[in-house]
Enzyme design. Sequence first.
Site, PDB file in Angstrom:
ATOM      1  N   ASP A  93      50.388  36.789  48.890  1.00  0.00           N
ATOM      2  CA  ASP A  93      51.275  37.955  48.794  1.00  0.00           C
ATOM      3  C   ASP A  93      50.513  39.148  49.369  1.00  0.00           C
ATOM      4  O   ASP A  93      49.300  39.072  49.601  1.00  0.00           O
ATOM      5  CB  ASP A  93      51.651  38.217  47.322  1.00  0.00           C
ATOM      6  CG  ASP A  93      52.532  39.448  47.161  1.00  0.00           C
ATOM      7  OD1 ASP A  93      53.549  39.555  47.872  1.00  0.00           O
ATOM      8  OD2 ASP A  93      52.196  40.328  46.347  1.00  0.00           O
ATOM      9  N   SER A  94      51.218  40.270  49.513  1.00  0.00           N
ATOM     10  CA  SER A  94      50.553  41.491  49.977  1.00  0.00           C
ATOM     11  C   SER A  94      49.604  42.035  48.906  1.00  0.00           C
ATOM     12  O   SER A  94      48.756  42.867  49.215  1.00  0.00           O
ATOM     13  CB  SER A  94      51.600  42.553  50.307  1.00  0.00           C
ATOM     14  OG  SER A  94      52.309  42.912  49.133  1.00  0.00           O
ATOM     15  N   CYS A 144      61.863  40.761  45.547  1.00  0.00           N
ATOM     16  CA  CYS A 144      60.482  41.136  45.865  1.00  0.00           C
ATOM     17  C   CYS A 144      59.669  40.646  44.678  1.00  0.00           C
ATOM     18  O   CYS A 144      60.044  40.889  43.519  1.00  0.00           O
ATOM     19  CB  CYS A 144      60.349  42.642  46.018  1.00  0.00           C
ATOM     20  SG  CYS A 144      58.617  43.185  46.104  1.00  0.00           S
ATOM     21  N   CYS A 178      55.830  36.106  48.825  1.00  0.00           N
ATOM     22  CA  CYS A 178      56.139  37.479  49.233  1.00  0.00           C
ATOM     23  C   CYS A 178      57.408  37.399  50.062  1.00  0.00           C
ATOM     24  O   CYS A 178      57.445  36.713  51.091  1.00  0.00           O
ATOM     25  CB  CYS A 178      54.991  38.023  50.084  1.00  0.00           C
ATOM     26  SG  CYS A 178      55.340  39.611  50.852  1.00  0.00           S
ATOM     27  N   HIS A 194      57.019  41.558  43.437  1.00  0.00           N
ATOM     28  CA  HIS A 194      56.438  42.588  42.571  1.00  0.00           C
ATOM     29  C   HIS A 194      57.402  43.022  41.458  1.00  0.00           C
ATOM     30  O   HIS A 194      56.978  43.510  40.416  1.00  0.00           O
ATOM     31  CB  HIS A 194      56.088  43.850  43.370  1.00  0.00           C
ATOM     32  CG  HIS A 194      54.819  43.771  44.161  1.00  0.00           C
ATOM     33  ND1 HIS A 194      54.675  42.986  45.277  1.00  0.00           N
ATOM     34  CD2 HIS A 194      53.631  44.416  43.995  1.00  0.00           C
ATOM     35  CE1 HIS A 194      53.455  43.152  45.779  1.00  0.00           C
ATOM     36  NE2 HIS A 194      52.800  44.012  45.016  1.00  0.00           N
ATOM     37  N   GLU A 225      51.474  48.201  42.177  1.00  0.00           N
ATOM     38  CA  GLU A 225      50.087  48.144  42.651  1.00  0.00           C
ATOM     39  C   GLU A 225      49.224  49.206  41.960  1.00  0.00           C
ATOM     40  O   GLU A 225      48.023  49.039  41.824  1.00  0.00           O
ATOM     41  CB  GLU A 225      50.025  48.318  44.177  1.00  0.00           C
ATOM     42  CG  GLU A 225      50.650  47.160  44.947  1.00  0.00           C
ATOM     43  CD  GLU A 225      49.754  45.916  45.064  1.00  0.00           C
ATOM     44  OE1 GLU A 225      48.531  46.077  45.137  1.00  0.00           O
ATOM     45  OE2 GLU A 225      50.302  44.791  45.065  1.00  0.00           O
TER      46      GLU A 225
HETATM   47  N1  DGL Z   1      55.734  41.123  46.967  1.00  0.00           N
HETATM   48  C1  DGL Z   1      56.166  41.541  48.286  1.00  0.00           C
HETATM   49  C2  DGL Z   1      57.576  41.038  48.509  1.00  0.00           C
HETATM   50  O1  DGL Z   1      57.998  40.136  47.808  1.00  0.00           O
HETATM   51  C3  DGL Z   1      55.930  43.005  48.455  1.00  0.00           C
HETATM   52  C4  DGL Z   1      55.789  43.430  49.886  1.00  0.00           C
HETATM   53  C5  DGL Z   1      55.100  44.759  50.062  1.00  0.00           C
HETATM   54  O2  DGL Z   1      53.864  44.771  50.028  1.00  0.00           O
HETATM   55  O3  DGL Z   1      55.795  45.754  50.307  1.00  0.00           O
HETATM   56  O4  DGL Z   1      58.279  41.495  49.385  1.00  0.00           O
END
Ligand code: DGL
Length: 276
Positions: free
Chosen positions: A19-20, A194, A83, A196, A162
């Site tokens: 993931d990011s 997403c 992600c 997150h 984050e």
């Molecule tokens: N968890 C990522 C997603 O599902 C987040 C992407 C981001 O870093 O903006 O899209």
Amino acid sequence: MVEALGSPAVDDRAIGVFDSGFGGLTVARALIDLLPGEDLVYFGDTARYPYGPRPLDEVREFAREITSVLVGRHDVKMVVAACNTAAAAALELLRFEHDLPVVGVIDPGVRAALAVTDNRRVGVIGTAGTMASGAYERSVASHRANVVLTCCACPGFVELVERGETTSPAARALVEERLAPLRQAQIDTLLLGCTHYPFLARIIADMMGREVVLVSSADETAFEVRSILKETGLFRRTGGKGAHRFISSGDVRRFRELGSRLLGPELDDVEGWTWD
Ligand code: DGL
């Protein structure tokens, strides 16, 4: 692959997840719970988050680079793009480029939402990149599902997570502002598009009201991983708990602190990674 004659196929290599940043930990949690015997290598690209506002071409390159690290250095047997933004940008390409199963989170999330909705009005929220990609509309269309899908980009949500800011008044205010258009849409199901966003579920649920069911892709993705392991004979040898490794391209101490709060005790050590 270790396959003895006459015994079921097994594969002791780890499952790679990326993931990011911290979002994919929602998927990692579901994987650890459903498949406790499997080894896992998690890569959080915290040095380059957020992916959502970046051009999809750039995110595609990031996803390719991370997948190369997971496959080349960690010899994973499967990759989970945990992600949505990366999956929207790169899933097909990663599947084409690698001779191993690559699982995304978009189709599993859509399947979960379609199983829940009664009134066939579904909302989906995600990053600007994911929403602009049209990936959710395509996935719903591929299911030939007769639903009205209302998509809504939520810039700023990833940054809240984050920063570890999941219940502050500022987080509530932003969630209220971003979700306002969805409250008119008469949806009964809201898909968190997403990875997150499940960390913001409490305040999102408060805003949407009790008649709207929140759905995340994490559990359904873990079920898909399990099915693939079963079909391909890639299960790890049974017995014993799997090992879990975590890698961050950003500040490893912070990843350990916030990550262990978000995931749980399995995240007790973090290795660093530096992009050239
Ligand atoms: N968890 C990522 C997603 O599902 C987040 C992407 C981001 O870093 O903006 O899209």
